[in-house]
Design a protein around this motif. Structure first.
Motif, short mmCIF file in Angstrom:
data_model
loop_
_atom_site.label_atom_id
_atom_site.label_comp_id
_atom_site.label_asym_id
_atom_site.label_seq_id
_atom_site.Cartn_x
_atom_site.Cartn_y
_atom_site.Cartn_z
N PRO A 167 0.81 -1.22 0.00
CA PRO A 167 0.00 0.00 0.00
C PRO A 167 0.85 1.27 0.00
CG PRO A 167 0.11 -0.86 2.21
CD PRO A 167 0.83 -1.86 1.32
N CYS A 168 2.16 1.14 -0.12
CA CYS A 168 3.05 2.29 -0.08
C CYS A 168 2.68 3.31 -1.15
CB CYS A 168 4.50 1.84 -0.27
SG CYS A 168 5.68 3.22 -0.23
N VAL A 169 2.61 4.58 -0.74
CA VAL A 169 2.31 5.67 -1.67
C VAL A 169 3.46 6.68 -1.72
CG1 VAL A 169 -0.21 5.45 -1.52
CG2 VAL A 169 1.02 6.90 0.12
N GLU A 180 3.13 10.19 15.61
CA GLU A 180 3.54 10.00 17.01
C GLU A 180 3.31 8.57 17.51
OE1 GLU A 180 -0.60 11.49 16.71
OE2 GLU A 180 1.30 12.32 16.01
N ASP A 181 2.50 7.80 16.80
CA ASP A 181 2.26 6.40 17.17
C ASP A 181 3.09 5.43 16.32
OD1 ASP A 181 0.27 7.01 19.14
OD2 ASP A 181 -1.16 7.35 17.51
N ASP A 182 4.07 5.95 15.59
CA ASP A 182 4.92 5.15 14.70
C ASP A 182 4.12 4.45 13.60
OD1 ASP A 182 7.36 5.93 15.68
OD2 ASP A 182 7.53 4.26 17.08
N ILE A 183 3.12 5.15 13.08
CA ILE A 183 2.34 4.65 11.94
C ILE A 183 2.63 5.58 10.77
CG2 ILE A 183 0.00 4.33 11.03
CD1 ILE A 183 -0.83 3.52 13.86
N CYS A 184 2.90 4.98 9.62
CA CYS A 184 3.21 5.77 8.43
C CYS A 184 1.99 6.59 8.02
CB CYS A 184 3.65 4.85 7.29
SG CYS A 184 4.00 5.75 5.77
N THR A 185 2.21 7.88 7.81
CA THR A 185 1.09 8.75 7.43
C THR A 185 0.67 8.53 5.98
OG1 THR A 185 2.61 10.55 6.84
CG2 THR A 185 1.73 10.54 9.09
N GLY A 186 1.52 7.87 5.19
CA GLY A 186 1.18 7.60 3.80
C GLY A 186 0.36 6.34 3.63
N ILE A 189 5.59 -2.68 8.00
CA ILE A 189 6.41 -2.29 6.85
C ILE A 189 7.63 -3.20 6.76
CG2 ILE A 189 7.91 -0.46 5.93
CD1 ILE A 189 5.89 1.54 7.29
N THR A 190 8.27 -3.43 7.88
CA THR A 190 9.48 -4.25 7.93
C THR A 190 9.21 -5.69 7.52
OG1 THR A 190 10.33 -2.86 9.71
CG2 THR A 190 11.36 -5.01 9.43
N GLY A 209 -6.46 -4.45 5.70
CA GLY A 209 -7.69 -4.15 6.44
C GLY A 209 -7.41 -3.24 7.62
N LEU A 210 -6.31 -3.51 8.33
CA LEU A 210 -5.93 -2.66 9.46
C LEU A 210 -5.59 -1.25 8.98
CD1 LEU A 210 -3.66 -5.19 11.40
CD2 LEU A 210 -5.95 -4.41 12.08
N CYS A 211 -4.91 -1.15 7.86
CA CYS A 211 -4.58 0.16 7.29
C CYS A 211 -5.84 0.94 6.97
CB CYS A 211 -3.74 0.00 6.02
SG CYS A 211 -2.09 -0.66 6.28
#
Length: 69
Positions: A11-13, A20-26, A34-35, A50-52
């Protein structure tokens, strides 16, 4: 003999910044997601997608996600 299933796309854009929660804003994935993405099965990737989607809805970014066809 059946054709192997294609890998579920990332889903990378290319907007790579952690909130601040270590979640990618993209893409709305966690650093751990991601890793691990390259080593996940398609079923695991679908769970992460689904979580995204849920994270995007909760943050008001759901309008950025294309509608399912």
């Amino acid at each position: 003999m059946s054709t192997p299933e294609r890998p579920v796309a990332s889903p990378c854009v290319n907007i790579c910044a952690l909130d601040e929660d270590d979640i990618c804003t993209g893409c709305q994935r966690t650093v751990a997601e991601i890793t691990r993405w390259g080593r996940m099965t398609n079923d695991e990737r679908r769970v992460v997608l689904g979580l995204c989607h849920e994270r995007a809805k909760a943050s008001g970014l759901v309008w950025m996600i294309p509608a399912k066809r």
